[in-house]
Design a protein around this motif. Structure first.
Motif, PDB file in Angstrom:
ATOM      1  N   GLN A  48       0.826  -1.202   0.000  1.00 42.49           N
ATOM      2  CA  GLN A  48       0.000   0.000   0.000  1.00 42.49           C
ATOM      3  C   GLN A  48       0.866   1.262   0.000  1.00 42.49           C
ATOM      4  N   PHE A  49       1.964   1.244   0.772  1.00 38.67           N
ATOM      5  CA  PHE A  49       2.840   2.414   0.823  1.00 38.67           C
ATOM      6  C   PHE A  49       3.536   2.623  -0.519  1.00 38.67           C
ATOM      7  N   ARG A  50       4.068   1.556  -1.095  1.00 42.80           N
ATOM      8  CA  ARG A  50       4.744   1.689  -2.400  1.00 42.80           C
ATOM      9  C   ARG A  50       3.782   2.176  -3.477  1.00 42.80           C
ATOM     10  N   ASP A  51       2.551   1.665  -3.473  1.00 40.95           N
ATOM     11  CA  ASP A  51       1.548   2.124  -4.439  1.00 40.95           C
ATOM     12  C   ASP A  51       1.246   3.608  -4.236  1.00 40.95           C
ATOM     13  N   SER A  52       1.154   4.030  -2.988  1.00 43.88           N
ATOM     14  CA  SER A  52       0.878   5.431  -2.679  1.00 43.88           C
ATOM     15  C   SER A  52       2.032   6.340  -3.123  1.00 43.88           C
ATOM     16  N   VAL A  53       3.263   5.898  -2.894  1.00 45.02           N
ATOM     17  CA  VAL A  53       4.433   6.671  -3.341  1.00 45.02           C
ATOM     18  C   VAL A  53       4.434   6.788  -4.860  1.00 45.02           C
ATOM     19  N   GLU A  54       4.120   5.701  -5.538  1.00 45.86           N
ATOM     20  CA  GLU A  54       4.121   5.704  -6.998  1.00 45.86           C
ATOM     21  C   GLU A  54       3.070   6.658  -7.567  1.00 45.86           C
ATOM     22  N   THR A  55       1.892   6.704  -6.955  1.00 43.18           N
ATOM     23  CA  THR A  55       0.811   7.538  -7.498  1.00 43.18           C
ATOM     24  C   THR A  55       0.819   8.966  -6.981  1.00 43.18           C
ATOM     25  N   HIS A  56       1.276   9.188  -5.741  1.00 43.00           N
ATOM     26  CA  HIS A  56       1.160  10.515  -5.136  1.00 43.00           C
ATOM     27  C   HIS A  56       2.468  11.132  -4.665  1.00 43.00           C
ATOM     28  N   GLY A  57       3.547  10.385  -4.678  1.00 41.36           N
ATOM     29  CA  GLY A  57       4.834  10.911  -4.234  1.00 41.36           C
ATOM     30  C   GLY A  57       5.105  10.594  -2.772  1.00 41.36           C
ATOM     31  N   ILE A  58       6.358  10.724  -2.402  1.00 46.46           N
ATOM     32  CA  ILE A  58       6.811  10.352  -1.057  1.00 46.46           C
ATOM     33  C   ILE A  58       6.197  11.237   0.017  1.00 46.46           C
ATOM     34  N   THR A  59       6.204  12.540  -0.174  1.00 47.46           N
ATOM     35  CA  THR A  59       5.704  13.463   0.850  1.00 47.46           C
ATOM     36  C   THR A  59       4.237  13.209   1.158  1.00 47.46           C
ATOM     37  N   LYS A  60       3.418  13.095   0.145  1.00 48.91           N
ATOM     38  CA  LYS A  60       1.986  12.851   0.336  1.00 48.91           C
ATOM     39  C   LYS A  60       1.756  11.484   0.982  1.00 48.91           C
ATOM     40  N   ALA A  61       2.465  10.451   0.508  1.00 44.27           N
ATOM     41  CA  ALA A  61       2.312   9.103   1.073  1.00 44.27           C
ATOM     42  C   ALA A  61       2.680   9.088   2.556  1.00 44.27           C
ATOM     43  N   CYS A  62       3.782   9.734   2.902  1.00 41.44           N
ATOM     44  CA  CYS A  62       4.185   9.781   4.308  1.00 41.44           C
ATOM     45  C   CYS A  62       3.144  10.522   5.156  1.00 41.44           C
ATOM     46  N   GLY A  63       2.607  11.613   4.641  1.00 42.46           N
ATOM     47  CA  GLY A  63       1.586  12.362   5.372  1.00 42.46           C
ATOM     48  C   GLY A  63       0.340  11.536   5.635  1.00 42.46           C
ATOM     49  N   VAL A  64      -0.091  10.781   4.639  1.00 46.92           N
ATOM     50  CA  VAL A  64      -1.282   9.938   4.793  1.00 46.92           C
ATOM     51  C   VAL A  64      -1.001   8.805   5.778  1.00 46.92           C
ATOM     52  N   PHE A  65       0.119   8.138   5.626  1.00 46.61           N
ATOM     53  CA  PHE A  65       0.434   7.030   6.522  1.00 46.61           C
ATOM     54  C   PHE A  65       0.730   7.518   7.936  1.00 46.61           C
ATOM     55  N   TRP A  66       1.197   8.752   8.071  1.00 49.09           N
ATOM     56  CA  TRP A  66       1.389   9.330   9.405  1.00 49.09           C
ATOM     57  C   TRP A  66       0.043   9.400  10.130  1.00 49.09           C
ATOM     58  N   LYS A  67      -1.000   9.732   9.399  1.00 45.76           N
ATOM     59  CA  LYS A  67      -2.339   9.792   9.992  1.00 45.76           C
ATOM     60  C   LYS A  67      -2.845   8.411  10.381  1.00 45.76           C
ATOM     61  N   LEU A  68      -2.317   7.365   9.763  1.00 51.35           N
ATOM     62  CA  LEU A  68      -2.735   5.993  10.052  1.00 51.35           C
ATOM     63  C   LEU A  68      -1.917   5.346  11.169  1.00 51.35           C
ATOM     64  N   ARG A  69      -0.944   6.048  11.681  1.00 51.29           N
ATOM     65  CA  ARG A  69      -0.036   5.442  12.656  1.00 51.29           C
ATOM     66  C   ARG A  69      -0.798   4.905  13.876  1.00 51.29           C
ATOM     67  N   ALA A  70      -0.275   3.839  14.418  1.00 54.64           N
ATOM     68  CA  ALA A  70      -0.921   3.202  15.560  1.00 54.64           C
ATOM     69  C   ALA A  70      -0.095   3.330  16.833  1.00 54.64           C
ATOM     70  N   ASN A  71       1.203   3.253  16.703  1.00 57.13           N
ATOM     71  CA  ASN A  71       2.080   3.244  17.882  1.00 57.13           C
ATOM     72  C   ASN A  71       3.092   4.373  17.794  1.00 57.13           C
ATOM     73  N   GLN A  72       3.202   5.142  18.829  1.00 63.85           N
ATOM     74  CA  GLN A  72       4.213   6.192  18.878  1.00 63.85           C
ATOM     75  C   GLN A  72       5.506   5.600  19.434  1.00 63.85           C
ATOM     76  N   CYS A  73       6.615   6.088  18.941  1.00 64.99           N
ATOM     77  CA  CYS A  73       7.909   5.667  19.495  1.00 64.99           C
ATOM     78  C   CYS A  73       8.794   6.903  19.610  1.00 64.99           C
ATOM     79  N   ALA A  74       9.643   6.908  20.576  1.00 66.07           N
ATOM     80  CA  ALA A  74      10.559   8.039  20.774  1.00 66.07           C
ATOM     81  C   ALA A  74      11.735   7.899  19.835  1.00 66.07           C
ATOM     82  N   ARG A  75      12.221   8.989  19.354  1.00 62.91           N
ATOM     83  CA  ARG A  75      13.367   8.976  18.458  1.00 62.91           C
ATOM     84  C   ARG A  75      14.599   9.355  19.215  1.00 62.91           C
TER      85      ARG A  75
END
Length: 75
Positions: A48-75
């Motif tokens: 799903q992520f690769r398909d999203s990157v291919e159709t909408h680009g990396i920035t948009k795909a990351c933004g959408v998947f960021w909204k889908l995140r389930a678990n937070q982790c500290a960096r």
């Protein structure tokens, strides 16, 4: 065909560490995402992520998947 497992653009970074897609936003926050097919319960995150990157680009795909995140982790 060798497909990437690390994507970077405009401050976003996504890294595939099976079974998780790890996303860092421009503010430096980090989270993991896992998407399962509701019928088969199989992990479909990478496809799903690769398909999203291919159709909408990396920035948009990351933004959408960021909204889908389930678990937070500290960096």
């Amino acid at each position: 065909m060798n497909l990437p497992n690390l994507w970077q653009e405009a401050g976003w970074e996504a890294d595939w560490c099976s079974p998780y897609l790890i996303i860092s936003n421009p503010a430096g926050e980090c989270a993991s995402v896992v998407i399962e097919d509701s019928a088969t319960r199989r992990n479909i995150t990478l496809k799903q992520f690769r398909d999203s990157v291919e159709t909408h680009g990396i920035t948009k795909a990351c933004g959408v998947f960021w909204k889908l995140r389930a678990n937070q982790c500290a960096r």
